[in-house]
Design a protein around this motif. Structure first.
Motif, PDB file in Angstrom:
ATOM      1  N   GLU A 199      -9.354  -5.974  -5.597  1.00  0.00           N
ATOM      2  CA  GLU A 199      -9.600  -6.042  -4.163  1.00  0.00           C
ATOM      3  C   GLU A 199     -11.010  -5.582  -3.780  1.00  0.00           C
ATOM      4  O   GLU A 199     -11.680  -6.265  -3.002  1.00  0.00           O
ATOM      5  N   VAL A 231      -5.361   1.059   6.957  1.00  0.00           N
ATOM      6  CA  VAL A 231      -5.447   0.134   5.843  1.00  0.00           C
ATOM      7  C   VAL A 231      -4.289  -0.859   5.945  1.00  0.00           C
ATOM      8  O   VAL A 231      -3.130  -0.458   5.965  1.00  0.00           O
ATOM      9  N   SER A 291       0.845  -1.199   0.000  1.00  0.00           N
ATOM     10  CA  SER A 291       0.000   0.000   0.000  1.00  0.00           C
ATOM     11  C   SER A 291       0.876   1.243   0.000  1.00  0.00           C
ATOM     12  O   SER A 291       2.072   1.192   0.279  1.00  0.00           O
ATOM     13  N   LYS A 311      -1.490  -3.463   4.893  1.00  0.00           N
ATOM     14  CA  LYS A 311      -0.629  -3.314   3.731  1.00  0.00           C
ATOM     15  C   LYS A 311      -0.988  -4.294   2.623  1.00  0.00           C
ATOM     16  O   LYS A 311      -0.719  -4.066   1.463  1.00  0.00           O
ATOM     17  N   TRP A 364      -9.071   5.297   0.337  1.00  0.00           N
ATOM     18  CA  TRP A 364      -9.363   4.844   1.708  1.00  0.00           C
ATOM     19  C   TRP A 364      -8.460   5.602   2.668  1.00  0.00           C
ATOM     20  O   TRP A 364      -8.890   6.077   3.712  1.00  0.00           O
ATOM     21  N   GLU A 365      -7.201   5.683   2.289  1.00  0.00           N
ATOM     22  CA  GLU A 365      -6.244   6.340   3.177  1.00  0.00           C
ATOM     23  C   GLU A 365      -6.558   7.818   3.308  1.00  0.00           C
ATOM     24  O   GLU A 365      -6.535   8.367   4.402  1.00  0.00           O
ATOM     25  N   ARG A 408      -7.249   2.070  -2.794  1.00  0.00           N
ATOM     26  CA  ARG A 408      -6.618   2.199  -1.477  1.00  0.00           C
ATOM     27  C   ARG A 408      -6.221   3.637  -1.163  1.00  0.00           C
ATOM     28  O   ARG A 408      -6.323   4.085  -0.021  1.00  0.00           O
ATOM     29  N   THR A 424      -3.315  -6.599   0.213  1.00  0.00           N
ATOM     30  CA  THR A 424      -4.634  -6.652  -0.378  1.00  0.00           C
ATOM     31  C   THR A 424      -5.293  -7.986  -0.044  1.00  0.00           C
ATOM     32  O   THR A 424      -4.609  -8.998   0.111  1.00  0.00           O
ATOM     33  N   ASN A 464      -6.425  -1.595  -7.396  1.00  0.00           N
ATOM     34  CA  ASN A 464      -6.243  -1.743  -5.961  1.00  0.00           C
ATOM     35  C   ASN A 464      -5.530  -0.527  -5.352  1.00  0.00           C
ATOM     36  O   ASN A 464      -5.904  -0.033  -4.296  1.00  0.00           O
ATOM     37  N   GLN A 465      -4.526  -0.057  -6.076  1.00  0.00           N
ATOM     38  CA  GLN A 465      -3.754   1.058  -5.565  1.00  0.00           C
ATOM     39  C   GLN A 465      -4.593   2.331  -5.498  1.00  0.00           C
ATOM     40  O   GLN A 465      -4.591   3.040  -4.489  1.00  0.00           O
ATOM     41  N   SER A 478     -15.099   0.459  -0.165  1.00  0.00           N
ATOM     42  CA  SER A 478     -14.391  -0.219   0.924  1.00  0.00           C
ATOM     43  C   SER A 478     -15.191  -1.421   1.418  1.00  0.00           C
ATOM     44  O   SER A 478     -14.806  -2.080   2.364  1.00  0.00           O
TER      45      SER A 478
END
Lengths: 591, 431
Positions: free
Chosen positions: A412, A58, A45, A60, A83-84, A80, A62, A76-77, A438
Motif C-alpha cells: 500500500e 484511516v 485495518s 479500512k 498511521w493510526e 497502517r 487498502t 500494509n498492516q 503515508s
C-alpha cells in the motif's frame, strides 16, 4: 495554409479528429480506470486505538493492489498501525500512470515507453499492477533489470569514481561483469555477498583467473585493510564502525577493539599488482597469503592498535557478534580468515536487515533508519517489527531479492500519491521526523536514471551498439557530475543534486540538444512526420513519453499557441514543448 | 488571449523582463538589472565576504603551522621566521611574508577523525545527526549576508564552491546551496547569452521558459513537497545566471599573464584567483578546495614537493592581492581541513588521522594578524591552552563579518538552532 493542428488543439480534440487519433483513444480511459483502482480492497485495518481521537482517519480498505502475499499484508498492516498511532491518514492512491512510471524507474532505472505504458493500461484494472510487477521481475526485462542493479551496486560498492583513475587498482568493468551475471541469474543475496567478501582472483576481464568480484576489495586493502573493514561492515551489515578505528564510539556501543578484531580478518588479503609495459598497472590479483602477525608469531598472528591514551592492545579475528575462529593462526592452510569472515557475514542476522533497509529506502525514498547503513541501538528504526519481519521472510525465501522487491512494490505505501493529503502534513521526513510512509516521498532521479530515461523517452535505447560501448558512453557523460575528495575512504559527492549545474545541463547540455534534435530520423522527426497522428496526438504522445500522462487543457492551449507562433514549422513547436517537458520538475522527480 | 507575450523586435532588456515574467515561481527577489546601479558601487567597496580554503583529507598541521623540531614526532621540516610573530614551515617562504595578516590557532581540539564526519563538523559546527541537516559555512554566511547581496544586485549564487563539493545548505534550503564550479572558469553548459542561447534565439527561449513555468507551477500547486518547489526555484536562479554579465567574474583567463603566474598555474591557484574575482563582484562566500592532504604514506615528500609549494604560491598571492585591493579588511580568510594528523610518524613515513591537537589559520575582516593563538605540548600530542573547536572558529568568523551571534535559526521542523552552535569567539583575534 492553415495549420490543422493549431485548430484541433485549441479545443482539445474535435470529434472528427478523434477517429484518427488511435493512441489517444487508448489512453482516454485513464481517469475512470484510476478511480476504479481505488476501490480494490485487500485488508481490514486494525481497530482504532484511541476512542477520544477524531473520527477514524484511516479508511479500512487498502489502496494497494490486491494480492495474496502474506508479506504484503504484513507491510500494509504494520504501516497502517503507525498511521493510526500517529493519528494521520494517508494520501490517496497515485494514478495508475504515476504508479507505472515509478515502478519502471525503481526496478529498471528508467521510465516506461509509450508502448509499455499502453500495455499496462490495457490490462484489467485489478490485475495490471501485479501483472506489471511480474513482467518487470520476469524474463522479459532480465537485461534491463541486470543493467540497473549492476549500476546501483557498482555505485554502492566502489562509488561513481571507483576504478576511473589512472592508477586505480580497481577494474570497474570487471566488477560490472560479475554483478551483471549475478543479477541476470537473480543469484541469492547471501551468495552474492559471499562472493564479494571472499573473492580471490584477477581483476581484469579476459585475463586468466578473472574474478570480477575481487574489485570490491582490491582498492580497499591499503593501510592494513582499514577501508575493507569499514566498507564490509557498513554495506553488508549496516554497521558503521569506522569511527572506532581510533577510539570507542562516542555515541554508540561499538568499541575500538571490535574494529580491529574485524580488521584482523583482512590481514591475509593481498592485492598483487600485475604490470604491463613498465609502471602501468594492468590488473590486480587478490590472494590470501600467510600473515605472520605484527608479533612475528604466525601460529598466533595478532595485530597491534593504539588506544587514545597511548596504550597498545592486540587483536585477533572476532566477528561483531562475538564469534571467534577455531584457530588464531595466520597460516592460510590452518585458517582462511577471509572465507571464514564471508561465512560469518552471510550467516549473520545483520545481513538480511541491512538489505531490507536498503531496498525499502530504494523503493520508498527513506529507509527505516537514516542513514540506512548505520543501524544499531543508537539509531532505532521507524518500524522495528516490520524490519524484523521482512528480514526473516527474506531469509526464509533464500535471500531472493526479487521476492523482497515484489512485496514492497505491491504494498500500500508504494501505491500512494506523492501529494500531501489533508491529514498527513506532519509526515515529512525531510523535517527530521521519522517516516510514516503515508505518501510517496518525492525524489530526484539520480543521474544514471535520468540518462536512461532520456534514451527511453527519445526511443534511442535500442541502438545497435554493444553493451560495453553503451555503458562506457554513459559513464563518460556521468563523470561531469562526480566530485571525488581523494581521501583514503574514496569519498565523493555529486553535483547532479538539484542545483544549478544540473539545471544548466538540462537546459543546454549536449544530451538535451540530442534529445530535442529535429534531425531526420531522430525522435521528434519521427513523431512529427507520423501520418497516423495529428498535431494534438503528437503533443499527447510527447507528454505520455516523458510524464506518463496526457497534457491538461491548459497545456494543450499553450502547445497550440506555440504551433500558431511557429506557423509552417510544426516540428519547431514540438521541439519547444519537448524541451519544456524534459526540463520540468515532473519529469526529473520520481513521483 | 495569448499566453505568450509578443516578443518581436525585443531588446535584451525586454527579453530579460519576459524571462522574469516566465519565472517558475515568480520570485519577487529576481533581479535582472546587474550590478550597474550607481548606489551599488559604494557598497561594493565595503561589502563583507569570506573565503574558505578547504584542505580536504586533513593536513598535517604539525608540519605546516606548528612545527616541533627536535621532538621525536617532529618530522623532517624546519621552522622559519615570518613577518608576524609566528614561525611556520620552511616550505612556505612566500606565506612567511604574509603572516603579519594572519593568525594561527594552534589549540584546535576536536573529536571527529573520520573524513566524512570531520568535514561535516568543521563546515557546520555540529556533529552529524540523522534527524537534521545543518547548513555549512557558505550557506550560513550567504544567508546572513542576504541583504547585502540583494543591494549588490548579485546574479551569481551567493555561495560558490570551486573544485569541490563542500557541505550543503541543510535546512536553509536550496537558495543557499553551493554553486560548484571547476577552477578553469568555464561554467559547464552555460552558453554565451548576449545574443541568444546557442541555436535558440532569445524570443524562443522566453517562450520555452513560459511553457516550462506553466508545468512547474501546476506541479508545485499539487502540493507534493519541497523538492518540487526547490526545482522551480533553482530553475529561476539558473535563468538569472544565464543572462548575467556578472558571469565574467568566473573567467580567470581575463587576468594578465603576470597575475595568473603569481597565483600559480594550477587548479588551486586558479581557484584562489577566481575567489578574488568573485569577492570583488560581491559574492559573499567562496570555498576553494585543495585536496590530497590524506598523507597516510610519504607525508613529507608529498608536502615538500607538491602540496606546500602549491599552497604557498596561491594563498600568499590571494592574501597580498586582497590586501593591495583594499579587500582584506572586509574579507575573512579561513584555512582548515577536517582534522590534523598524528604526531607519531607511521611505518610508511606517513601520518594518520588526528583530531585532538591541530591548527587552523584565520585572517582578514579585522581579525588580528601576526600571532599564534594557543599552544600544544612539546611533541604536539596535547593542547596546553584553552582548546577551540569547529563551532568556535565559526563564531569567530561570524563576529568578524558583523554577523550577530545571537542569531537563532529555526530548522524546518521548528527546532531552534543557535548560529555557529553557540560557539565561543576566539577573543585573542579581536584584542
Amino acid at each position: 495554409m492553415a495549420s490543422q493542428g493549431s485548430i484541433a488543439l485549441r479545443h482539445g480534440l474535435s470529434p472528427a479528429r478523434r477517429d484518427r487519433c488511435a493512441r489517444m483513444r487508448e489512453v482516454a480511459g485513464f481517469l475512470l480506470l484510476m478511480l476504479a483502482g481505488l476501490t480494490v480492497a485487500a485488508l481490514e485495518s486494525q481497530a482504532c486505538a484511541d476512542d477520544k481521537s477524531p473520527a477514524p482517519v484511516v479508511t479500512k480498505k487498502t489502496v494497494g493492489p490486491k494480492t495474496d502475499f502474506p508479506q504484503v499484508a504484513q507491510i500494509n498492516q504494520q504501516i497502517r498501525a503507525q498511521w493510526e498511532a500517529s493519528k494521520i491518514a494517508p494520501s490517496p492512491a497515485a494514478s495508475d500512470g504515476e504508479w507505472c512510471r515509478r515502478a519502471f524507474l525503481d526496478v529498471l532505472g528508467r521510465i516506461p515507453t509509450v508502448d509499455e505504458l499502453k500495455q499496462f493500461m490495457d490490462d484489467p484494472v485489478r490485475e495490471r499492477k501485479t501483472r506489471l510487477v511480474d513482467r518487470l521481475l520476469g524474463e522479459d526485462y532480465v537485461e534491463d533489470y541486470a543493467r540497473n542493479w549492476t549500476t546501483l551496486w557498482t555505485n554502492i560498492l566502489i562509488g561513481r569514481s571507483g576504478g576511473t583513475e589512472r592508477r586505480s587498482l580497481v577494474n570497474r568493468e570487471g566488477l560490472q561483469q560479475a554483478l551483471r551475471r549475478s543479477f541476470q541469474r537473480n543469484t541469492p543475496y547471501d551468495k552474492l555477498v559471499f562472493d564479494l567478501v571472499g573473492a580471490t582472483g584477477v581483476s581484469k576481464p579476459g585475463e586468466e583467473g578473472f574474478n570480477g568480484f575481487v574489485n570490491f576489495l582490491a582498492g580497499n586493502l591499503e593501510e592494513n585493510g582499514v577501508q575493507a573493514t569499514a566498507k564490509t561492515s557498513q554495506i553488508f551489515l549496516g554497521l558503521q564502525i569506522q569511527c572506532t578505528q581510533c577510539h570507542n564510539h562516542p555515541f554508540n556501543d561499538w568499541k575500538q577493539n571490535q574494529f580491529w578484531e574485524m580488521n584482523a580478518f583482512f590481514r591475509q588479503a593481498r592485492a598483487l599488482r600485475h604490470f604491463a609495459n613498465g609502471r602501468q598497472i594492468e590488473s590486480v590479483e587478490l590472494v590470501n597469503q600467510d600473515f605472520s602477525g605484527e608479533n612475528n608469531k604466525p601460529e598466533e598472528a595478532v595485530l597491534f592498535y593504539e588506544q587514545r591514551n597511548g596504550l597498545q592492545k592486540v587483536a585477533l579475528p572476532v566477528f561483531v557478534d562475538g564469534s571467534k575462529l577455531k584457530s588464531d593462526s595466520g597460516y592460510v592452510r590452518d585458517v582462511d580468515r577471509r572465507t571464514e569472515l564471508a561465512g560469518l557475514v552471510v550467516g549473520s542476522d545483520y545481513l538480511a536487515k541491512a538489505l531490507v533497509n536498503r531496498l525499502w529506502a530504494h523503493f520508498l525514498g527513506y529507509g527505516f533508519t537514516k542513514p540506512i547503513d548505520d543501524m544499531g541501538p543508537h539509531n532505532p528504526p521507524s518500524h522495528p517489527e516490520l524490519l524484523d519481519a521482512l528480514a526473516t521472510e527474506f531469509k526464509t525465501r533464500s535471500y531472493n531479492q526479487k521476492e523482497l522487491m515484489r512485496w514492497i512494490l505491491l504494498s500500500e505505501p508504494y501505491a500512494l500519491s506523492s501529494r500531501v493529503g489533508p491529514r498527513n502534513k506532519k509526515d515529512d521526513p525531510a523535517l527530521g521526523e521519522k517516516p510514516l510512509f503515508s505518501r510517496f516521498y518525492l525524489r530526484q532521479m539520480p543521474a544514471e536514471e535520468l540518462y536512461e530515461s532520456l534514451l527511453v523517452a527519445t526511443e534511442a535505447q535500442n541502438t545497435q551498439t554493444s553493451y560495453e560501448k553503451r555503458e562506457s558512453t554513459k559513464h563518460d557523460w556521468l563523470k561531469q557530475f562526480v566530485v571525488a575528495f581523494g581521501t583514503d575512504d574514496n569519498e565523493e559527492s555529486t553535483t547532479f543534486n538539484g542545483t544549478i549545474p544540473q539545471t544548466l545541463m538540462m537546459m543546454n547540455g549536449d544530451l538535451i540538444k540530442k534529445a530535442t534534435s529535429v534531425e531526420k530520423g531522430g525522435f521528434l522527426h519521427r513523431v512529427s512526420s507520423d501520418p497516423k497522428m495529428n498535431n494534438a496526438a503528437k503533443i499527447n504522445y510527447l507528454y505520455l513519453a516523458a510524464l506518463a500522462r496526457k497534457p491538461t487543457a491548459q497545456e494543450i492551449g499553450l502547445a497550440n499557441e506555440l504551433l500558431l507562433l511557429r506557423k509552417g514549422d510544426p516540428i519547431a513547436a514540438l521541439q519547444d514543448v519537448w524541451w519544456a517537458v524534459l526540463n520540468s520538475n515532473e519529469f526529473i522527480l520520481n513521483h | 488571449m495569448s499566453q505568450f507575450a509578443r516578443p518581436r523586435g525585443m531588446t535584451r532588456r525586454h527579453f530579460l523582463e519576459h524571462l522574469a515574467a516566465a519565472s517558475a515561481l515568480a520570485l519577487p527577489a529576481m533581479s535582472f538589472t546587474g550590478a550597474l546601479a550607481a548606489h551599488a558601487d559604494d557598497l561594493k567597496k565595503r561589502h563583507k565576504a569570506a573565503i574558505l580554503l578547504w584542505m580536504g583529507g586533513g593536513p598535517a598541521t604539525i608540519d605546516i603551522w606548528d612545527l616541533k623540531p627536535g621532538a621525536p614526532t617532529g618530522g623532517t621540516f624546519k621552522p622559519i621566521a615570518t613577518s608576524g610573530n609566528e614561525q611556520i614551515c620552511e616550505h612556505l617562504p612566500l606565506m612567511a611574508k604574509q603572516m603579519e595578516h594572519l593568525a594561527i590557532v594552534r589549540s584546535m581540539s576536536t573529536r571527529e577523525a573520520d573524513h566524512n564526519r570531520g568535514r561535516y563538523y568543521l563546515h557546520t559546527g555540529y556533529v552529524p545527526n540523522p534527524n537534521i541537516e545543518h547548513p555549512g559555512y557558505g550557506s550560513v554566511i550567504s544567508h546572513m549576508l542576504a541583504e547585502q547581496t540583494k543591494q549588490l544586485h548579485l546574479d551569481i549564487p551567493p555561495f560558490v564552491a570551486v573544485g569541490g563539493g563542500s557541505v550543503g545548505p541543510g535546512f536553509l534550503g536550496m537558495t543557499y546551496a553551493p554553486f560548484v564550479v571547476n577552477s578553469d572558469g568555464n561554467v559547464r553548459n552555460l552558453p554565451g547569452m548576449e545574443k541568444g542561447h546557442g541555436e535558440v534565439d532569445a524570443d524562443r527561449l522566453a517562450q520555452r521558459m513560459q511553457t516550462l513555468a506553466s508545468l512547474e507551477k501546476s506541479f508545485v500547486k499539487q502540493d507534493r513537497g519541497q523538492s518540487a518547489i526547490d526545482h522551480a526555484n533553482v530553475l529561476d536562479r539558473t535563468v538569472s545566471l544565464m543572462t548575467s554579465k556578472q558571469m565574467e567574474a568566473f573567467k580567470v583567463s581575463k587576468e594578465s599573464e603576470a597575475v595568473r603566474d603569481r597565483y600559480g598555474k594550477n587548479s588551486f591557484g586558479r581557484g584562489c584567483l577566481m575567489a578574488r574575482r568573485l569577492v570583488e563582484q560581491g559574492v559573499p562566500f567562496v570555498e576553494v578546495d585543495l585536496n590530497g592532504w590524506d598523507t597516510h604514506s610519504n607525508n613529507f615528500k608529498t608536502l615538500a614537493d607538491t602540496k606546500l609549494p602549491e599552497l604557498d604560491k596561491a594563498m600568499s598571492a590571494l592574501v597580498s592581492d586582497l590586501k593591495e585591493r583594499g579587500l582584506l579588511e572586509d574579507t575573512a580568510i579561513i584555512w582548515m581541513g577536517e582534522f590534523g594528523r598524528t604526531p607519531r610518524v607511521n611505518g610508511n613515513s606517513g601520518r594518520d588521522h588526528w583530531a585532538r591537537s591541530w591548527s587552523i589559520v584565520l585572517g582578514g575582516a579585522g581579525m588580528k594578524g601576526g600571532i599564534a593563538v594557543g599552544k600544544t605540548n612539546a611533541d604536539g600530542t596535547e593542547v596546553e591552552t584553552e582548546p577551540y573547536a569547529a563551532q568556535d572558529v565559526m563564531a569567530t568568523v561570524c563576529k568578524a563579518l558583523g554577523i550577530s551571534l545571537d542569531t537563532t535559526f529555526t530548522s524546518r521542523s521548528g527546532r531552534p538552532m543557535k548560529i555557529a552552535n553557540g560557539g565561543k569567539v576566539i577573543k585573542e583575534l579581536f584584542a
